[in-house]
Design a protein around this motif. Structure first.
Motif, mmCIF file in Angstrom:
data_model
loop_
_atom_site.group_PDB
_atom_site.id
_atom_site.type_symbol
_atom_site.label_atom_id
_atom_site.label_comp_id
_atom_site.label_asym_id
_atom_site.label_seq_id
_atom_site.Cartn_x
_atom_site.Cartn_y
_atom_site.Cartn_z
ATOM 1 N N GLY A 27 6.802 48.458 6.011
ATOM 2 C CA GLY A 27 5.464 48.054 5.582
ATOM 3 C C GLY A 27 5.253 46.555 5.673
ATOM 4 N N SER A 28 3.995 46.162 5.645
ATOM 5 C CA SER A 28 3.632 44.746 5.727
ATOM 6 C C SER A 28 4.162 43.991 4.509
ATOM 7 C CB SER A 28 2.107 44.610 5.795
ATOM 8 O OG SER A 28 1.709 43.284 5.526
ATOM 9 N N PRO A 29 4.769 42.805 4.694
ATOM 10 C CA PRO A 29 5.232 41.999 3.542
ATOM 11 C C PRO A 29 4.102 41.656 2.582
ATOM 12 C CG PRO A 29 6.149 41.167 5.608
ATOM 13 C CD PRO A 29 5.133 42.203 5.982
ATOM 14 N N VAL A 30 2.894 41.489 3.100
ATOM 15 C CA VAL A 30 1.758 41.186 2.231
ATOM 16 C C VAL A 30 1.503 42.351 1.277
ATOM 17 C CG1 VAL A 30 -0.707 40.633 2.163
ATOM 18 C CG2 VAL A 30 0.730 39.710 3.994
ATOM 19 N N LEU A 31 1.582 43.578 1.783
ATOM 20 C CA LEU A 31 1.406 44.759 0.948
ATOM 21 C C LEU A 31 2.546 44.903 -0.051
ATOM 22 C CD1 LEU A 31 0.118 47.517 0.203
ATOM 23 C CD2 LEU A 31 1.407 48.520 2.083
ATOM 24 N N LEU A 32 3.771 44.732 0.390
ATOM 25 C CA LEU A 32 4.939 44.963 -0.457
ATOM 26 C C LEU A 32 5.078 43.942 -1.570
ATOM 27 C CD1 LEU A 32 5.575 46.999 1.761
ATOM 28 C CD2 LEU A 32 7.940 46.227 1.743
ATOM 29 N N ASN A 33 4.298 42.860 -1.520
ATOM 30 C CA ASN A 33 4.398 41.829 -2.554
ATOM 31 C C ASN A 33 3.090 41.595 -3.304
ATOM 32 O OD1 ASN A 33 7.234 40.462 -2.284
ATOM 33 N ND2 ASN A 33 6.524 40.741 -0.175
ATOM 34 N N CYS A 34 2.101 42.462 -3.088
ATOM 35 C CA CYS A 34 0.836 42.285 -3.811
ATOM 36 C C CYS A 34 0.948 42.902 -5.210
ATOM 37 C CB CYS A 34 -0.326 42.900 -3.033
ATOM 38 S SG CYS A 34 -0.316 44.696 -2.995
ATOM 39 N N LEU A 35 0.008 42.538 -6.067
ATOM 40 C CA LEU A 35 0.054 42.960 -7.468
ATOM 41 C C LEU A 35 -0.022 44.480 -7.606
ATOM 42 C CD1 LEU A 35 0.059 41.958 -10.445
ATOM 43 C CD2 LEU A 35 -2.439 42.140 -10.356
ATOM 44 N N MET A 36 -0.895 45.145 -6.854
ATOM 45 C CA MET A 36 -1.055 46.593 -6.970
ATOM 46 C C MET A 36 0.235 47.319 -6.626
ATOM 47 S SD MET A 36 -2.617 49.355 -7.642
ATOM 48 C CE MET A 36 -4.279 48.790 -8.000
ATOM 49 N N TYR A 37 0.889 46.914 -5.550
ATOM 50 C CA TYR A 37 2.139 47.554 -5.143
ATOM 51 C C TYR A 37 3.184 47.402 -6.245
ATOM 52 C CZ TYR A 37 6.059 48.832 -2.094
ATOM 53 O OH TYR A 37 7.155 49.446 -1.536
ATOM 54 N N LYS A 38 3.302 46.208 -6.805
ATOM 55 C CA LYS A 38 4.328 45.969 -7.829
ATOM 56 C C LYS A 38 4.040 46.730 -9.120
ATOM 57 C CE LYS A 38 6.204 41.537 -6.289
ATOM 58 N NZ LYS A 38 6.532 40.154 -6.692
ATOM 59 N N MET A 39 2.772 46.831 -9.506
ATOM 60 C CA MET A 39 2.453 47.557 -10.735
ATOM 61 C C MET A 39 2.719 49.057 -10.577
ATOM 62 S SD MET A 39 -0.916 45.796 -12.458
ATOM 63 C CE MET A 39 -1.983 46.067 -11.048
ATOM 64 N N CYS A 40 2.433 49.598 -9.415
ATOM 65 C CA CYS A 40 2.650 51.034 -9.206
ATOM 66 C C CYS A 40 4.141 51.360 -9.091
ATOM 67 C CB CYS A 40 1.911 51.494 -7.946
ATOM 68 S SG CYS A 40 0.121 51.602 -8.143
ATOM 69 N N TYR A 41 4.904 50.514 -8.393
ATOM 70 C CA TYR A 41 6.292 50.848 -8.064
ATOM 71 C C TYR A 41 7.311 50.117 -8.941
ATOM 72 C CZ TYR A 41 4.489 53.201 -3.925
ATOM 73 O OH TYR A 41 3.831 54.056 -3.079
ATOM 74 N N TYR A 42 6.880 49.467 -10.008
ATOM 75 C CA TYR A 42 7.825 48.804 -10.910
ATOM 76 C C TYR A 42 8.758 49.850 -11.535
ATOM 77 C CZ TYR A 42 9.566 46.080 -14.864
ATOM 78 O OH TYR A 42 10.377 45.447 -15.782
ATOM 79 N N ARG A 43 10.049 49.659 -11.395
ATOM 80 C CA ARG A 43 11.125 50.535 -11.874
ATOM 81 C C ARG A 43 11.174 51.875 -11.146
ATOM 82 N NH1 ARG A 43 11.449 52.661 -16.434
ATOM 83 N NH2 ARG A 43 9.302 52.547 -17.165
#
Length: 553
Positions: A481-497
């Protein structure tokens, strides 16, 4: 038919209703009064039509469809030479009284005399006055004098209308068409210009399966009803034809307008069923006494009774299957609360996902009363009603700029998103995630709309949709996946832990059951947020925005 049609009953099930459930009744009441006024030319029925229109305006913003359909009917009667004093009295009364009454509604105000959506009704009202005046002049002048005067008046009226209309539009006295109106006339307009409109699921084009699901065999009886209306062309049948044709076009453009199509589908199907039975029932000979002398058979119609029996049986079967289909659709699709999800397990048992209510109850009990919650607009009304907390954006999607700001926060890295959240005074952030349970209507699947809406305003010009795709043009959440996607806030909130969780046997940890992929960014920590609450099935995740560091220590 209309009492059980799924396309309409979906708005009023088991005592709970949306405002459209009332509005459609008001619309049909207005149409009924209009047809009565057209048939009789009575001031009484025209006044009742105006009152019904006022009721319609007070219940739903979709009244614009009604106030454009009636003028279209009057214009069609003029073109076909059917205009008479009855039409003049009916329309003049409905327009003047209805416009005055509608302007008493606060959210309407002066729109009936200022917005472009209402100008067709005003223009037809003017044409009615001109038509009546021309008829009066014709009775007083010779044919030659009348023709000269008529041509002069047509030219003068067209020039004056164009100049006055253009001047008022240029001065801002007449507002232009709204984006929603443009999107009905041009289905590609919203997608290309106003992504907030195109992102709404109810604004998507209607599929053939949706037509059948909500209307069943009415879809096939609709053209039959149109045929019988054309065969017996009256003023009221012309209105039904216009109503049917315009409704099926708009319903095809926007799935939400299936609600407007359903009543006229029932009307035309009722006409079709009634006409077919009237024609073929008289040909049945089942109850006629048999005589010793065989009746002489008509050589042009040898199986008249048999054919009539087949048609009657087909219509009866249609009505029976329609009833069963409507009952099944209503019970399966339109009788369950939208916040409680259900699924079937391999053994056939049902499992209930009550995560939405669980999350809203937690918000209500564990956050300050003045807390502000940031989420995507889809859940705004639910959070307001069930959690009793202030939200930044809700299902009233008129404020495109504010929704765009939320989309920018969701699409940005943590540091930039934190600046936006502090600017908006956000206390908590709520996201919907379906990777654990396979719930497909989550925020990751809606994320590209956040990107498009976030980048549609001046402050979001730095957000480009192509940055969230791979070089091959794919939207992926795995390592490719795109680094921009993998480091955006939405991605991190959904996939945290989530990278530590096993979702399926034989799959690696962090396997997303919706995207069918192992997530690409597993080992990360949140810098500006802290996890406040995650529901039992991980469908709703709530994060608390950290306070600014105390620089004085």
């Amino acid at each position: 038919m209309i009492a059980i049609v799924p396309g309409y009953i979906s708005r009023s099930v088991a005592g709970s209703y949306d405002n459209e459930g009332i509005a459609i009744f008001c619309m049909l009441l207005t149409y009924y009064m209009w047809v009565k006024a057209v048939k009789t030319g009575s001031l009484f029925w025209a006044t009742l039509c105006a009152l019904a229109y006022f009721y319609m305006v007070s219940s739903w913003g979709g009244y614009v469809f009604l106030i454009n359909l009636i003028p279209m009917h009057v214009l069609a009667l003029m073109i076909t030479g059917r205009f008479s004093h009855r039409i003049y009295i009916a329309y003049s009364t409905v327009y003047t009284l209805g416009t005055i009454l509608s302007m008493q509604i606060s959210f309407v105000g002066f729109q009936p005399v200022q917005s472009s959506e209402h100008m067709a009704a005003f223009g037809v009202f003017g044409l009615c006055q001109i038509h009546a005046f021309v008829d009066y002049i014709r009775s007083k002048l010779s044919q030659q004098q009348f023709e000269f005067l008529f041509k002069t008046m047509v030219l003068l009226t067209a020039v004056v209308a164009a100049v006055v209309g253009g001047a008022l539009t240029a001065l801002g006295k007449i507002s232009p068409w709204t984006g929603r109106f443009y999107s009905l006339l041009d289905p590609s307009y919203a997608k290309n210009n106003i992504p907030i409109i195109a992102s709404v699921s109810e604004h998507q084009p209607t599929t053939w399966s949706s037509f059948y699901f909500d209307l069943q065999l009415l879809v096939f009886m609709f053209p039959v009803g149109l045929y019988f209306c054309f065969v017996k062309l009256t003023d009221q049948n012309i209105f039904i034809i216009l109503y049917g044709v315009t409704s099926i076009y708009f319903a095809g453009v926007m799935v939400r307008l299936m609600l407007v199509l359903a009543p006229v589908m029932c009307i035309l199907s009722g006409i079709a069923v009634s006409s077919l039975l009237s024609i073929y029932m008289r040909n049945l000979e089942l109850f006629e006494p048999r005589t010793k002398k065989a009746k002489k058979m008509d050589p042009n119609y040898p199986v008249k009774s048999e054919l009539a029996g087949v048609i009657v049986l087909m219509v009866t079967a249609f009505l029976i299957t329609y009833t069963f289909h409507c009952t099944w659709v209503t019970s399966e699709a339109y009788s369950s609360p939208s916040i409680v999800l259900a699924a079937s397990q391999p053994d056939g048992s049902r499992i209930i996902f009550d995560d939405f209510r669980e999350a809203y109850y937690w918000l209500r009990q564990n956050t300050p009363e003045d807390a502000k919650v940031m989420s995507w607009w889809d859940y705004g009304y639910q959070i307001t009603a069930m959690a009793n907390r202030t939200i930044l954006v809700d299902n009233n999607t008129w404020n495109n700029t504010h929704i765009s700001r939320v989309g920018q926060a969701m699409s940005s890295p943590e540091d930039h998103a934190y600046e936006i959240m502090r600017e908006l005074d956000v206390s908590y952030v709520l996201v919907i995630f379906g990777g654990l349970t396979g719930y497909a209507s989550d925020d990751i699947n809606k994320f590209l709309w956040m990107v498009r809406i976030g980048g549609s305003t001046e402050k979001g010009e730095h957000i480009k949709e192509e940055d969230y795709f791979t070089p091959q043009g794919e939207f992926r959440v795995d390592q490719e996946g795109s680094p921009v996607l993998l480091n955006c806030l939405m991605y991190k909130m959904c996939y945290y832990r989530f990278g530590q969780v096993y979702t399926e046997q034989g799959k690696p940890s962090g396997y997303d059951r919706v995207r069918n992929a192992e997530i690409g960014n597993k080992d990360f920590e949140l810098d500006v947020l802290e996890e406040a609450y995650t529901t039992e099935h991980w469908i709703v995740r709530i994060y608390k925005v950290k306070d600014l560091e105390n620089r004085g220590i």
